[in-house]
Design a protein around this motif. Sequence first.
Motif, PDB file in Angstrom:
ATOM      1  N   ILE A  33      12.741 -11.107  58.887  1.00  0.00           N
ATOM      2  CA  ILE A  33      12.826 -10.913  57.644  1.00  0.00           C
ATOM      3  C   ILE A  33      11.356 -11.072  56.996  1.00  0.00           C
ATOM      4  O   ILE A  33      10.583 -11.671  57.817  1.00  0.00           O
ATOM      5  N   GLU A  34      10.897 -10.269  55.862  1.00  0.00           N
ATOM      6  CA  GLU A  34       9.482 -10.610  55.418  1.00  0.00           C
ATOM      7  C   GLU A  34       9.898 -12.150  54.407  1.00  0.00           C
ATOM      8  O   GLU A  34      10.791 -12.138  53.617  1.00  0.00           O
ATOM      9  N   PRO A  35       8.897 -13.024  54.680  1.00  0.00           N
ATOM     10  CA  PRO A  35       9.263 -14.346  54.042  1.00  0.00           C
ATOM     11  C   PRO A  35       9.231 -14.303  52.492  1.00  0.00           C
ATOM     12  O   PRO A  35       9.833 -14.829  51.856  1.00  0.00           O
ATOM     13  N   GLU A  36       8.446 -13.565  51.902  1.00  0.00           N
ATOM     14  CA  GLU A  36       8.168 -13.286  50.754  1.00  0.00           C
ATOM     15  C   GLU A  36       9.023 -12.580  49.809  1.00  0.00           C
ATOM     16  O   GLU A  36       9.189 -12.701  48.647  1.00  0.00           O
ATOM     17  N   THR A  37       9.906 -11.718  50.454  1.00  0.00           N
ATOM     18  CA  THR A  37      11.028 -11.050  49.732  1.00  0.00           C
ATOM     19  C   THR A  37      12.339 -11.239  50.169  1.00  0.00           C
ATOM     20  O   THR A  37      13.324 -11.021  49.661  1.00  0.00           O
ATOM     21  N   GLY A  38      12.508 -11.752  51.414  1.00  0.00           N
ATOM     22  CA  GLY A  38      13.773 -11.785  52.236  1.00  0.00           C
ATOM     23  C   GLY A  38      14.338 -10.459  52.672  1.00  0.00           C
ATOM     24  O   GLY A  38      15.445 -10.515  53.351  1.00  0.00           O
ATOM     25  N   ASN A  39      13.594  -9.359  52.580  1.00  0.00           N
ATOM     26  CA  ASN A  39      13.949  -7.902  53.259  1.00  0.00           C
ATOM     27  C   ASN A  39      13.714  -7.818  54.634  1.00  0.00           C
ATOM     28  O   ASN A  39      12.495  -8.481  55.087  1.00  0.00           O
ATOM     29  N   LEU A  40      14.526  -6.984  55.107  1.00  0.00           N
ATOM     30  CA  LEU A  40      13.990  -6.531  56.646  1.00  0.00           C
ATOM     31  C   LEU A  40      12.233  -6.215  56.575  1.00  0.00           C
ATOM     32  O   LEU A  40      11.862  -5.509  55.919  1.00  0.00           O
ATOM     33  N   ASP A  41      12.097  -6.737  57.612  1.00  0.00           N
ATOM     34  CA  ASP A  41      10.517  -6.491  57.982  1.00  0.00           C
ATOM     35  C   ASP A  41      10.067  -5.029  58.506  1.00  0.00           C
ATOM     36  O   ASP A  41      10.369  -5.058  59.838  1.00  0.00           O
ATOM     37  N   VAL A  42       9.898  -4.018  57.847  1.00  0.00           N
ATOM     38  CA  VAL A  42       9.666  -2.711  58.701  1.00  0.00           C
ATOM     39  C   VAL A  42       8.848  -2.678  59.671  1.00  0.00           C
ATOM     40  O   VAL A  42       8.989  -2.281  60.542  1.00  0.00           O
ATOM     41  N   PRO A  69      20.002 -20.432  67.700  1.00  0.00           N
ATOM     42  CA  PRO A  69      18.996 -20.456  66.723  1.00  0.00           C
ATOM     43  C   PRO A  69      17.780 -20.474  67.330  1.00  0.00           C
ATOM     44  O   PRO A  69      17.343 -20.409  68.749  1.00  0.00           O
ATOM     45  N   GLY A  70      16.813 -19.894  66.403  1.00  0.00           N
ATOM     46  CA  GLY A  70      15.463 -19.762  66.891  1.00  0.00           C
ATOM     47  C   GLY A  70      15.002 -18.206  67.008  1.00  0.00           C
ATOM     48  O   GLY A  70      14.059 -17.869  67.233  1.00  0.00           O
ATOM     49  N   MET A  71      16.246 -17.357  67.204  1.00  0.00           N
ATOM     50  CA  MET A  71      15.853 -15.792  67.495  1.00  0.00           C
ATOM     51  C   MET A  71      15.282 -15.101  66.224  1.00  0.00           C
ATOM     52  O   MET A  71      14.601 -14.246  66.757  1.00  0.00           O
ATOM     53  N   TYR A  72      15.621 -15.421  65.168  1.00  0.00           N
ATOM     54  CA  TYR A  72      15.258 -14.895  63.848  1.00  0.00           C
ATOM     55  C   TYR A  72      14.869 -15.987  62.966  1.00  0.00           C
ATOM     56  O   TYR A  72      15.409 -16.119  62.004  1.00  0.00           O
ATOM     57  N   LEU A  81      12.422 -16.493  60.734  1.00  0.00           N
ATOM     58  CA  LEU A  81      12.296 -16.607  59.167  1.00  0.00           C
ATOM     59  C   LEU A  81      13.394 -16.236  58.432  1.00  0.00           C
ATOM     60  O   LEU A  81      13.845 -16.905  57.374  1.00  0.00           O
ATOM     61  N   ALA A  82      14.717 -15.664  58.879  1.00  0.00           N
ATOM     62  CA  ALA A  82      15.858 -15.455  58.358  1.00  0.00           C
ATOM     63  C   ALA A  82      16.429 -16.750  58.269  1.00  0.00           C
ATOM     64  O   ALA A  82      17.097 -17.116  57.289  1.00  0.00           O
ATOM     65  N   GLU A  83      16.477 -17.613  59.635  1.00  0.00           N
ATOM     66  CA  GLU A  83      16.982 -18.919  59.415  1.00  0.00           C
ATOM     67  C   GLU A  83      16.311 -19.501  58.447  1.00  0.00           C
ATOM     68  O   GLU A  83      16.948 -20.786  57.850  1.00  0.00           O
TER      69      GLU A  83
END
Length: 378
Positions: A102-111, A338-341, A343-345
Amino acid sequence: MSFKVAFFRHDLGQEEIDAVSAALRHPILTTGETVERFERRMADYLGCRHVLAVTSCTGAMHLSLLALGIGPGDEVITTPMTFIATSTAILEAGATPVFVDIEPETGNLDVAQIEAALTPRTKAILPVHLYGRMCDMVAMRQVAERHGLAIIEDAAHCLEGQDRGIRPAGASNTACFSFYATKNITCGEGGALATNDSELYQKLLLLRLHGMTRSGAERTVKGYQHWDMALMGWKYNMSNIEAAILLPQMERVERNLLRRRQLTDRYRELLSAVPGIRLLAPTAQNTVHAHHLFPILVEGKERDYLLQALQSRGISVMVNYRPVHLTHYFAETFAYRPGMYPLAEQMGNTVLSLPLYPTMPDEDVEIVAQNIAALMAG
């Protein structure tokens, strides 16, 4: 537990009671004219050609995948920072979810990370407009067109959202919505999908009700005529009773959005300088945030302490969400760890949703913010 500050309260009242009463006096309770009126009203609001009312957002995503021919052997790009239904709808279609961070500033999927996750089996992207903020649909549409991918939007949080003039379904094959008990409009349970593709819509109509060529309402109103089963369909149709609850709320959508925006602005004002609290990025220019939820990020390992402390003080809060890939089923089935994603974590370990609903009193925002400030101060 009794909370003096509720997380959510619906604003259903006499208009909805009268609408349901009228629906109950009509001889047809299943999918009929009331559902069609709601579909037309929602399509007008979104500025799209077609809306199909269904039983849930999960069902809307499942039907969308099926109608687009996505199934066993296919992969669908999505986000791990969402409710589990986004991913389970993909599994229900027989396909495999492939996560992108994800994008850390929005939480949305990082295009920007989508193309690195593509394989020859990738057939679609299923983005989530988290908390009511639309993803970058312009960039996502460009990626989809380069690689011949479908886009199915999980817009469960985002009926009112806009990004540079694009609304849900404006840059995708379908957009899917939820009318669950806590959503911006609700009938307890329910959903819808929107599309501008008339051919796809006709297929979705069949898929919604067993693949049958005539509905029960049609057979009642027009008299019995032989019908056929044109394809393998599902049971996802909304009833007139649920549609009756939703119709009056469509007239309050913009007013309620304005009120949630006012409450959100006050939260941001009161919490922006509280040590240990981080807020997601403010609404960008030329965008409309649906303000379905108001999340804060609590630094370090303080989130669960704050969650429990607020609840013990009579303030109801929620976690939206813990990452899908670390739930027991997904970790066991797909060997996620754990650790695969990361920013989402990180967001899943720090996010906390605060009370927010249109009839929420101003003083409740003050109470919530004051308690957070006091607890974070020690």
